[in-house]
Design an enzyme around this catalytic site. Structure first.
Site, PDB file in Angstrom:
ATOM      1  N   SER A   9       0.832  -1.211   0.000  1.00 47.85           N
ATOM      2  CA  SER A   9       0.000   0.000   0.000  1.00 47.85           C
ATOM      3  C   SER A   9       0.853   1.242   0.000  1.00 47.85           C
ATOM      4  CB  SER A   9      -0.864   0.091   1.262  1.00 47.85           C
ATOM      5  OG  SER A   9      -1.179  -1.131   1.783  1.00 47.85           O
ATOM      6  N   HIS A  66      -2.375  -3.237  -6.552  1.00 46.82           N
ATOM      7  CA  HIS A  66      -2.883  -2.835  -5.235  1.00 46.82           C
ATOM      8  C   HIS A  66      -4.396  -3.039  -5.169  1.00 46.82           C
ATOM      9  CE1 HIS A  66      -3.481   0.490  -2.024  1.00 46.82           C
ATOM     10  NE2 HIS A  66      -3.279  -0.673  -1.467  1.00 46.82           N
ATOM     11  N   GLU A 107      -5.311  -0.624  -8.160  1.00 42.77           N
ATOM     12  CA  GLU A 107      -4.351   0.353  -8.666  1.00 42.77           C
ATOM     13  C   GLU A 107      -3.195  -0.434  -9.291  1.00 42.77           C
ATOM     14  OE1 GLU A 107      -4.988   4.157  -5.663  1.00 42.77           O
ATOM     15  OE2 GLU A 107      -3.516   2.655  -5.083  1.00 42.77           O
ATOM     16  N   ASN A 132      -4.666   6.429  -1.249  1.00 41.36           N
ATOM     17  CA  ASN A 132      -4.075   6.744   0.057  1.00 41.36           C
ATOM     18  C   ASN A 132      -3.459   8.139   0.073  1.00 41.36           C
ATOM     19  OD1 ASN A 132      -4.870   4.274   0.938  1.00 41.36           O
ATOM     20  ND2 ASN A 132      -2.867   3.300   0.778  1.00 41.36           N
TER      21      ASN A 132
HETATM   22  N1  LIG Z   1      -5.205  -5.018   5.120  1.00 41.72           N
HETATM   23  C1  LIG Z   1      -5.556  -4.090   4.260  1.00 41.72           C
HETATM   24  O1  LIG Z   1      -6.613  -3.454   4.395  1.00 41.72           O
HETATM   25  C2  LIG Z   1      -4.702  -3.848   3.063  1.00 41.72           C
HETATM   26  C3  LIG Z   1      -5.255  -3.176   1.968  1.00 41.72           C
HETATM   27  C4  LIG Z   1      -4.481  -3.002   0.819  1.00 41.72           C
HETATM   28  C5  LIG Z   1      -3.171  -3.450   0.811  1.00 41.72           C
HETATM   29  N2  LIG Z   1      -2.650  -4.071   1.906  1.00 41.72           N
HETATM   30  C6  LIG Z   1      -1.272  -4.584   1.810  1.00 41.72           C
HETATM   31  O2  LIG Z   1      -1.342  -5.970   1.577  1.00 41.72           O
HETATM   32  C7  LIG Z   1      -0.215  -6.609   2.169  1.00 41.72           C
HETATM   33  C8  LIG Z   1      -0.695  -7.667   3.116  1.00 41.72           C
HETATM   34  O3  LIG Z   1      -1.480  -7.090   4.101  1.00 41.72           O
HETATM   35  P1  LIG Z   1      -2.484  -7.948   4.984  1.00 41.72           P
HETATM   36  O4  LIG Z   1      -3.357  -6.977   5.687  1.00 41.72           O
HETATM   37  O5  LIG Z   1      -3.095  -9.010   4.163  1.00 41.72           O
HETATM   38  O6  LIG Z   1      -1.472  -8.599   6.035  1.00 41.72           O
HETATM   39  P2  LIG Z   1      -1.719  -9.840   6.972  1.00 41.72           P
HETATM   40  O7  LIG Z   1      -0.812  -9.674   8.119  1.00 41.72           O
HETATM   41  O8  LIG Z   1      -3.168 -10.039   7.248  1.00 41.72           O
HETATM   42  O9  LIG Z   1      -1.236 -11.075   6.098  1.00 41.72           O
HETATM   43  C9  LIG Z   1       0.095 -11.304   5.762  1.00 41.72           C
HETATM   44  C10 LIG Z   1       0.315 -12.785   5.605  1.00 41.72           C
HETATM   45  O10 LIG Z   1       1.596 -12.983   5.084  1.00 41.72           O
HETATM   46  C11 LIG Z   1       2.135 -14.147   5.726  1.00 41.72           C
HETATM   47  N3  LIG Z   1       3.580 -14.150   5.604  1.00 41.72           N
HETATM   48  C12 LIG Z   1       4.487 -13.495   6.351  1.00 41.72           C
HETATM   49  N4  LIG Z   1       5.744 -13.784   5.911  1.00 41.72           N
HETATM   50  C13 LIG Z   1       5.620 -14.649   4.892  1.00 41.72           C
HETATM   51  C14 LIG Z   1       6.538 -15.316   4.043  1.00 41.72           C
HETATM   52  N5  LIG Z   1       7.841 -15.116   4.176  1.00 41.72           N
HETATM   53  N6  LIG Z   1       6.057 -16.132   3.107  1.00 41.72           N
HETATM   54  C15 LIG Z   1       4.742 -16.345   2.981  1.00 41.72           C
HETATM   55  N7  LIG Z   1       3.803 -15.726   3.749  1.00 41.72           N
HETATM   56  C16 LIG Z   1       4.244 -14.892   4.691  1.00 41.72           C
HETATM   57  C17 LIG Z   1       1.636 -14.043   7.138  1.00 41.72           C
HETATM   58  O11 LIG Z   1       1.695 -15.309   7.783  1.00 41.72           O
HETATM   59  C18 LIG Z   1       0.235 -13.558   6.929  1.00 41.72           C
HETATM   60  O12 LIG Z   1      -0.693 -14.614   6.803  1.00 41.72           O
HETATM   61  C19 LIG Z   1       0.590  -5.520   2.823  1.00 41.72           C
HETATM   62  O13 LIG Z   1       1.589  -5.104   1.945  1.00 41.72           O
HETATM   63  C20 LIG Z   1      -0.421  -4.419   3.040  1.00 41.72           C
HETATM   64  O14 LIG Z   1       0.162  -3.144   3.087  1.00 41.72           O
HETATM   65  C21 LIG Z   1      -3.380  -4.303   3.031  1.00 41.72           C
END
Ligand SMILES: NC(=O)c1ccc[n+]([C@@H]2O[C@H](COP(=O)([O-])OP(=O)(O)OC[C@H]3O[C@@H](n4cnc5c(N)ncnc54)[C@H](O)[C@@H]3O)[C@@H](O)[C@H]2O)c1
Length: 669
Positions: free
Chosen positions: A120, A141, A153, A191
């Site tokens: 993000s 994104h 995005e 954002n």
């Molecule tokens: N949560 C949101 O609302 C949102 C929205 C848009 C973008 N994002 C982006 O998406 C990405 C993920 O966010 P999220 O909220 O899903 O996070 P999250 O913490 O819910 O999920 C991340 C997952 O990645 C796994 N993980 C960690 N290290 C790993 C590895 N080495 N190999 C494989 N899996 C691994 C974790 O176990 C976890 O299940 C981030 O970059 C975040 O900025 C999040």
């Protein structure tokens, strides 16, 4: 580039949803995470979501298992990503974690495969350093929850090839998403646009200008499901604090000025997840006292901050106006985005307000974007910004301005109007408010009072309505009426009543249009008998693009004047037309030249001399009735009026003057 198998790394909040989206579109998906129990939880969340969709009839019941069977789970990238054409990483927002995953993907995938990141906030250029296939690496994104949110995005890094972006954009469309193209930049579109707003709300509480509950109560009253502070609590104040720190490092130090959030975080009040943030939370609900609303916040202020940031994105070439509009609408669930709002604004009103906000909050982030400062808002939102910027306004050669009409005899003292008897039997009413003569209730009430007064004034034959400051009126003062719903309806009624007075005034009314006649401004002009305009004036009804409609007679009077077809087009598109085009389609009777004020006054004086007032009064009434009554009734009314005129002194004077080849001297008797 063909995408037949997808790998998603990270099965958390976003990853499981992204996997579900691709599987729903019929693609086989490998979902990869570090532990099998995380993957099992992810699959069960996907199953629940699919069952919910089936219960709502959005997919067929048999599709639940079919879609699930397309998702295979793995705890190693080497195994799971093998053979994928596209891999998307959705692991935590930490460079160390992401770099390790990207390197793993690079080593496993074929050199032709594309890698996307769901980051993000980290720049694509920062992440691409861990890859050698920089041309096949980009941002994908998704928004949360990916199954529901249509927006993606698609972010082009400095080395991403056009072919990769094009192929991913097409892929997103084919799976039912709405992709927007974005150049690699801090916060991308959505954002980034939200940044200044976030800062604004933080500073508002820091300075004690408003209480969070009062601000949230105001936004709830405007139909938003959550106010800004409730939303921050919901997202997590630690997450908000991180974002502010990131923006402080990357965009402006101003983002580091927020104190309250830091104080709350240091006390462990992180928001909903711990039961306390700005509010106390119970059962997933914030305990908010909504009984008092603030009057310190205007929707227009917040929208202006979005417009300003959108213009900065346009200046930086981050995205097109259409993509910015789409991204904000879909990403923030809004009925319209900043480009639509910007269409209702002029550079000077945006500049004035932003400069004031910047000064009040001592914040450079709120200062007007360069194009707004330079009077080029329209060019910016129409995507017409050239790389070379013009000189600042003050050094531009100014066209000579004709002197404003002066003199005449003042006809009362008004706060928002300048009213004077000028020339021969002409009353000139000029709207006189600082911001493009935007109309508020006070102005309308003053206008109503002037009309009541002049109605029985035998010395006035023609009323000329215009605006001071080079413009007619850019419309209703939105900042005033969005304050609350009751005011909104009252505002609408006051406008209707006042404009009806103009239509029914037993005098000839003339509108002199220059600058802007938009929305309510154009409705004011439409209620006059005759419209004159400069060729470069801007006329239009932007209301529908704002979620409202031309409510002071616009939908009724415009079709009568120019026909249904043209009226529909202008009202439904919000398209602005020039005075020249308005003249061509019959909306404007005559065009004005270099000295619009002088020429319009001359026109009004000539009417006052040549048109007998009682005859004009009946003729005006009959023309207005023409579209309302059956023809035989209209003709009957015409004959009756004709009979009444027979006895007037003015008729005798008119005929005598004709026979004696002299100018008539009508007296209105
Ligand atoms: N949560 C949101 O609302 C949102 C929205 C848009 C973008 N994002 C982006 O998406 C990405 C993920 O966010 P999220 O909220 O899903 O996070 P999250 O913490 O819910 O999920 C991340 C997952 O990645 C796994 N993980 C960690 N290290 C790993 C590895 N080495 N190999 C494989 N899996 C691994 C974790 O176990 C976890 O299940 C981030 O970059 C975040 O900025 C999040």
């Amino acid at each position: 580039m063909k995408f037949e198998k997808v790998a998603v790394v990270g099965a958390g909040e976003m990853g499981h949803g992204i996997a579900e989206v691709f599987a729903l579109a019929g693609l086989p998906v490998s979902l990869i995470d570090v532990k099998q129990d995380i993957l099992d939880r992810a699959k069960s969340r996907i199953a629940d979501s699919l069952k919910h969709m089936a219960s709502r009839g959005r997919i067929k019941p048999e599709q639940v298992d079919q879609v699930l069977s397309r998702i295979s789970t793995y705890t190693s990238i080497e195994e799971g990503a093998r053979g994928a054409d596209l891999a998307i990483e959705a692991v935590p927002e930490r460079i160390d974690v992401k770099s390790q995953v990207l390197k793993g993907l690079e080593a496993t995938l074929s050199p032709d495969a594309v890698i996307g990141t769901n980051t993000s906030s980290i720049l694509i250029s920062e992440l691409s350093q861990f890859l050698s296939r920089k041309n096949r690496f980009l941002g994908t994104h998704f928004f949360n929850p990916p199954v529901v949110m249509k927006l993606v995005e698609v972010v082009k890094g400095p080395e991403t090839s056009d072919a990769t972006v094009d192929a991913v954009v097409e892929l997103m469309k084919s799976i039912g998403k709405v992709p927007v193209r974005v150049k690699d930049s801090v916060g991308f579109i959505v954002n980034r646009i939200e940044g200044p707003e976030l800062l604004y709300f933080c500073l508002l509480v820091d300075r004690g200008l408003a209480k969070p509950s009062e601000v949230d109560a105001f936004f709830r009253s405007q139909g938003l499901p959550m106010g800004p502070y409730e939303l921050m609590d919901y997202v997590g104040l630690d997450v908000v604090q991180e974002l502010l720190k990131y923006y402080a490092a990357k965009l402006s130090k101003d983002y580091g000025k927020c104190r309250t959030i830091g104080d709350l975080v240091s006390k462990g009040y992180l928001g909903m997840k711990v039961g306390r943030g700005f509010y106390e939370w119970e059962g997933g609900k914030a305990k908010i006292d909504l009984s008092r609303q603030t009057d310190k916040v205007g929707l227009l202020d917040v929208m202006l901050l979005e417009v300003n940031e959108a213009v900065k994105l346009l200046e930086e070439g981050v995205a097109s106006p259409d993509d910015i509009e789409t991204a904000v609408k879909l990403g923030l669930n809004r009925p319209f985005g900043p480009i639509t709002v910007a269409k209702t604004l002029t550079s000077s009103e945006a500049r004035e307000k932003l400069e004031a906000m910047s000064k009040d909050f001592d914040c450079e982030v709120f200062a007007p974007a360069r194009s707004i400062r330079d009077g080029r808002l329209r060019e910016a939102i129409e995507g017409r910004l050239q790389p070379a910027q013009p000189k600042p306004e003050s050094t531009q050669p100014q066209a000579p301005q004709p002197a404003p009409i002066s003199g005449g005899t003042a006809y009362g003292d008004y706060k928002n109007l300048r009213v004077a008897k000028v020339g021969d039997r002409v009353l000139r009413i000029a709207l006189n408010r600082p911001k493009l003569n935007l109309m508020n209730v006070e102005l309308l009430e003053e206008l109503g009072a002037v009309l009541d007064k002049v109605k029985g004034d035998p010395e006035v034959f023609v009323v000329l309505i215009t605006g001071e400051g080079g413009t007619f009126s850019a419309g209703a003062d939105l900042s005033a009426y969005v304050a609350d719903v009751v005011q909104f309806s009252e505002f609408s009624r006051v406008g209707e009543r006042t404009f009806r007075k103009i239509v029914e005034l037993p005098k000839i009314t003339v509108a002199e249009i220059k600058g802007y006649a938009l929305g309510g401004g154009l409705e004011l002009a439409l209620s006059c008998d005759i419209r004159l305009a400069t060729p470069d004036a801007t006329l239009g009804f932007p209301e529908v693009t704002l979620g409202i409609l031309p409510g002071w007679g616009g939908t009724q009077r415009l079709p009568r004047l120019i026909g249904m077809s043209r009226a529909m087009e202008l009202i439904l598109t919000g398209r602005r037309i020039s005075g020249k085009e308005a003249h061509e389609i019959g909306l404007v009777a005559s065009l004005l030249g270099q000295d619009p004020d002088g020429e319009a006054l001359k026109y009004a004086e000539s009417l006052a001399t040549n048109s007998a007032p009682i005859a004009a009064r009946f003729a005006k009434m009959l023309v207005n009735k023409a579209s309302e009554v059956p023809e035989d009734v209209g003709l009957e009314m015409e004959s009756t009026a004709f009979g009444i005129l027979f006895g007037t002194q003015d008729m005798k004077e008119g005929v005598s003057a004709l026979l004696q080849k002299r100018k008539p001297n009508f007296r209105g008797k």
